[in-house]
Design a protein around this motif. Structure first.
Motif, mmCIF file in Angstrom:
data_model
loop_
_atom_site.group_PDB
_atom_site.id
_atom_site.type_symbol
_atom_site.label_atom_id
_atom_site.label_comp_id
_atom_site.label_asym_id
_atom_site.label_seq_id
_atom_site.Cartn_x
_atom_site.Cartn_y
_atom_site.Cartn_z
ATOM 1 N N CYS A 27 0.892 -1.244 -0.020
ATOM 2 C CA CYS A 27 0.045 0.114 -0.089
ATOM 3 C C CYS A 27 0.761 1.406 0.138
ATOM 4 C CB CYS A 27 -1.023 0.152 1.194
ATOM 5 S SG CYS A 27 -2.016 -1.183 1.340
ATOM 6 N N GLY A 28 2.145 1.142 0.003
ATOM 7 C CA GLY A 28 3.065 2.266 0.073
ATOM 8 C C GLY A 28 2.747 3.151 1.335
ATOM 9 N N VAL A 29 2.557 2.449 2.514
ATOM 10 C CA VAL A 29 2.283 3.398 3.503
ATOM 11 C C VAL A 29 3.747 3.226 4.557
ATOM 12 C CG1 VAL A 29 0.983 3.718 5.620
ATOM 13 C CG2 VAL A 29 -0.119 2.576 3.528
ATOM 14 N N LEU A 30 4.207 4.508 4.853
ATOM 15 C CA LEU A 30 5.178 4.624 5.621
ATOM 16 C C LEU A 30 4.713 4.389 6.987
ATOM 17 C CD1 LEU A 30 8.207 5.487 6.238
ATOM 18 C CD2 LEU A 30 7.444 7.758 6.586
ATOM 19 N N THR A 31 5.431 3.488 7.795
ATOM 20 C CA THR A 31 4.684 3.146 9.024
ATOM 21 C C THR A 31 5.988 3.240 10.209
ATOM 22 O OG1 THR A 31 3.396 1.455 8.063
ATOM 23 C CG2 THR A 31 3.644 1.137 10.561
ATOM 24 N N LEU A 32 5.588 3.963 11.229
ATOM 25 C CA LEU A 32 6.496 4.607 12.202
ATOM 26 C C LEU A 32 6.012 4.012 13.521
ATOM 27 C CD1 LEU A 32 7.474 8.122 10.743
ATOM 28 C CD2 LEU A 32 8.629 5.847 10.324
ATOM 29 N N ASN A 33 6.819 3.409 14.167
ATOM 30 C CA ASN A 33 6.753 2.940 15.736
ATOM 31 C C ASN A 33 7.130 3.855 16.587
ATOM 32 O OD1 ASN A 33 6.009 1.368 17.915
ATOM 33 N ND2 ASN A 33 7.003 -0.617 17.057
ATOM 34 N N PHE A 114 1.337 6.047 12.018
ATOM 35 C CA PHE A 114 1.947 6.363 13.063
ATOM 36 C C PHE A 114 1.360 5.264 14.172
ATOM 37 C CE2 PHE A 114 2.299 10.543 11.543
ATOM 38 C CZ PHE A 114 3.793 10.807 11.549
ATOM 39 N N ILE A 115 2.368 4.359 14.771
ATOM 40 C CA ILE A 115 1.829 3.679 15.835
ATOM 41 C C ILE A 115 2.304 4.236 17.211
ATOM 42 C CG2 ILE A 115 2.433 1.229 16.843
ATOM 43 C CD1 ILE A 115 2.877 0.309 13.791
ATOM 44 N N GLU A 116 1.707 4.640 18.101
ATOM 45 C CA GLU A 116 2.098 5.438 19.321
ATOM 46 C C GLU A 116 2.055 4.196 20.423
ATOM 47 O OE1 GLU A 116 0.010 8.894 20.823
ATOM 48 O OE2 GLU A 116 1.101 8.387 22.808
ATOM 49 N N ASN A 117 3.206 3.677 20.747
ATOM 50 C CA ASN A 117 3.298 2.425 21.572
ATOM 51 C C ASN A 117 3.109 3.095 22.932
ATOM 52 O OD1 ASN A 117 4.137 -0.155 22.410
ATOM 53 N ND2 ASN A 117 5.254 -0.268 20.321
ATOM 54 N N VAL A 118 2.970 1.701 23.699
ATOM 55 C CA VAL A 118 2.939 2.376 25.237
ATOM 56 C C VAL A 118 3.986 2.953 25.765
ATOM 57 C CG1 VAL A 118 2.372 1.085 27.657
ATOM 58 C CG2 VAL A 118 1.358 0.125 25.273
ATOM 59 N N ASP A 132 8.259 0.560 9.422
ATOM 60 C CA ASP A 132 9.739 0.728 8.818
ATOM 61 C C ASP A 132 10.741 1.276 9.625
ATOM 62 O OD1 ASP A 132 8.786 0.620 5.812
ATOM 63 O OD2 ASP A 132 7.254 1.882 6.613
ATOM 64 N N ALA A 133 10.381 1.789 10.649
ATOM 65 C CA ALA A 133 11.285 2.463 11.702
ATOM 66 C C ALA A 133 10.663 2.748 12.885
ATOM 67 C CB ALA A 133 12.010 3.896 10.931
ATOM 68 N N LYS A 134 11.792 2.537 13.966
ATOM 69 C CA LYS A 134 11.370 2.671 15.258
ATOM 70 C C LYS A 134 11.782 4.116 15.428
ATOM 71 C CE LYS A 134 12.266 -1.712 16.862
ATOM 72 N NZ LYS A 134 11.053 -2.578 16.703
ATOM 73 N N ILE A 135 10.962 5.084 16.221
ATOM 74 C CA ILE A 135 11.417 6.389 16.564
ATOM 75 C C ILE A 135 11.456 6.439 17.913
ATOM 76 C CG2 ILE A 135 10.938 8.881 16.013
ATOM 77 C CD1 ILE A 135 11.064 7.349 13.575
ATOM 78 N N ALA A 136 12.892 6.877 18.470
ATOM 79 C CA ALA A 136 12.802 6.955 19.982
ATOM 80 C C ALA A 136 12.571 8.488 20.194
ATOM 81 C CB ALA A 136 14.367 6.553 20.354
ATOM 82 N N LEU A 137 11.872 8.777 21.312
ATOM 83 C CA LEU A 137 11.736 10.063 21.694
ATOM 84 C C LEU A 137 12.279 10.150 23.071
ATOM 85 C CD1 LEU A 137 9.025 10.282 19.985
ATOM 86 C CD2 LEU A 137 8.329 12.048 21.491
#
Lengths: 220, 117
Positions: A27-33, A114-118, A132-137
């Motif tokens: 689907c060409g969806v950029l998915t970010l965790n 966007f997946i906003e994890n616990v 596609d990528a984990k994003i650390a905050l």
């Protein structure tokens, strides 16, 4: 009786994550965790991003929380689609929960998911959600030694967002030291210093997102 | 706290293998995990005890094996076993440089071995 086995304990989650990854690619969806401690500003970052890029990209959010739909309501107020997952006390999202959430989303109508994890720096890292990528905050009101305490997240993330930089004059957070710790683990890590409150630095994050979406579409 | 989820997967795989090999009851479950996976052994044991309570596997032993970290210097390429995670943030003992390390081992959670009746 001895039974020799060597099986990856996370094999079932990893298999489902691989299926999700194929679907996101199709689907060409950029998915970010998005992964961070509670309170570092994941939802605030999403609110800003969804508002500022709302006319440019079609975006949706899967919200993971132990309880309440407060975050999903905040995100939905920006006009974006939000699906809430309550883990009922559970400390992370896994690929089966993402699969269930997808029933409420039209992937083909999206550019970014966007997946906003616990909020948790340990458990979510081990459970691949097909992203596609984990994003650390990390926010500057936390310790600047987080990369040393929680190396796995900073090793595996593709980007590190340092949030609440407007508070730097009032706290002892050493940006250099946090960045050095993270880059020691992960030399390719992209680092963004931002403030969701005053908007400082968000343009660099948006530029990174635009490039990531372009690459994702080219690969679809 | 993800130890509960991990144990649920471990027991699923273990009982699958048990049935496949014609066993009736697990007597030993051995799990190997890396230093990087930040697993708390006590939490694993507690989850294991909860999962086997009231099942035919009650009384089975859980063996936990932590796999040490192997680091490869990004500067000189020298590989070695690290005594702790903190060594990832120290200069390479071989070349003295601070080039960072690749982790060659010490990441991953595996069901390694079962014993059964």
């Amino acid at each position: 009786m001895e039974i020799p086995v060597v099986r990856n304990v996370l094999e079932a989650n990893d298999r489902m994550a691989a299926r999700l990854r194929d679907e996101f690619k199709r689907c060409g969806v950029l998915t970010l965790n998005l992964i961070s401690s509670p309170g570092s500003g994941k939802t605030s970052l999403l609110e800003r991003t969804l508002r500022d890029l709302g006319t440019e990209f079609r975006m949706a959010v899967i919200e993971g929380d132990p309880q309440t739909d407060n975050d999903a309501r905040r995100v939905a107020a920006t006009g974006a689609v939000a699906v809430q997952i309550n883990t009922d006390g559970g400390c992370h999202l896994d690929s089966n929960m993402i699969l269930a959430a997808l029933e409420n989303l039209e992937l083909e109508q999206l550019d970014i998911l966007f997946i906003e994890n616990v909020g948790n720096l340990v458990c979510p890292v081990e459970f691949d959600c097909g992203e596609d990528a984990k994003i650390a905050l990390l926010s500057v009101t936390e310790g600047d030694d987080k990369p040393e305490k929680y190396p796995q997240l900073f090793r595996l993330a593709k980007a590190l967002i340092l949030n609440k930089t407007d508070l730097l004059p009032y706290v002892d957070f050493d940006v250099e030291s946090a960045a050095r710790g993270a880059c020691t683990l992960n030399p390719d890590l992209a680092i963004f210093q931002i403030s969701c409150r005053d908007g400082h630095g968000l343009e660099n994050w948006y530029a990174w997102l635009r490039e990531a979406v372009r690459l994702k579409k080219a690969d679809a | 706290m993800h130890e509960i989820s991990l144990m649920s997967d471990i027991m699923r795989i273990a009982t699958e293998e048990l049935v496949r090999h014609g066993g009736r009851r697990l007597t030993l479950v051995r799990v190997r995990y890396g230093v990087l996976n930040q697993i708390v052994p006590d939490a694993m044991r507690m989850a294991f005890d909860a999962f086997i309570a009231g099942t035919p596997h009650e009384g089975a032993a859980l063996e936990l094996k932590e796999e040490p970290l192997r680091l490869r210097c990004r500067g000189c390429g020298k590989e070695r076993e690290a005594a702790s995670r903190e060594e990832m943030f120290r200069p390479c003992p071989s070349c003295g440089k601070f080039a960072g390390f690749e982790c060659r081992a010490g990441d991953g959670i595996f069901l390694d071995h079962l014993e059964a009746e």
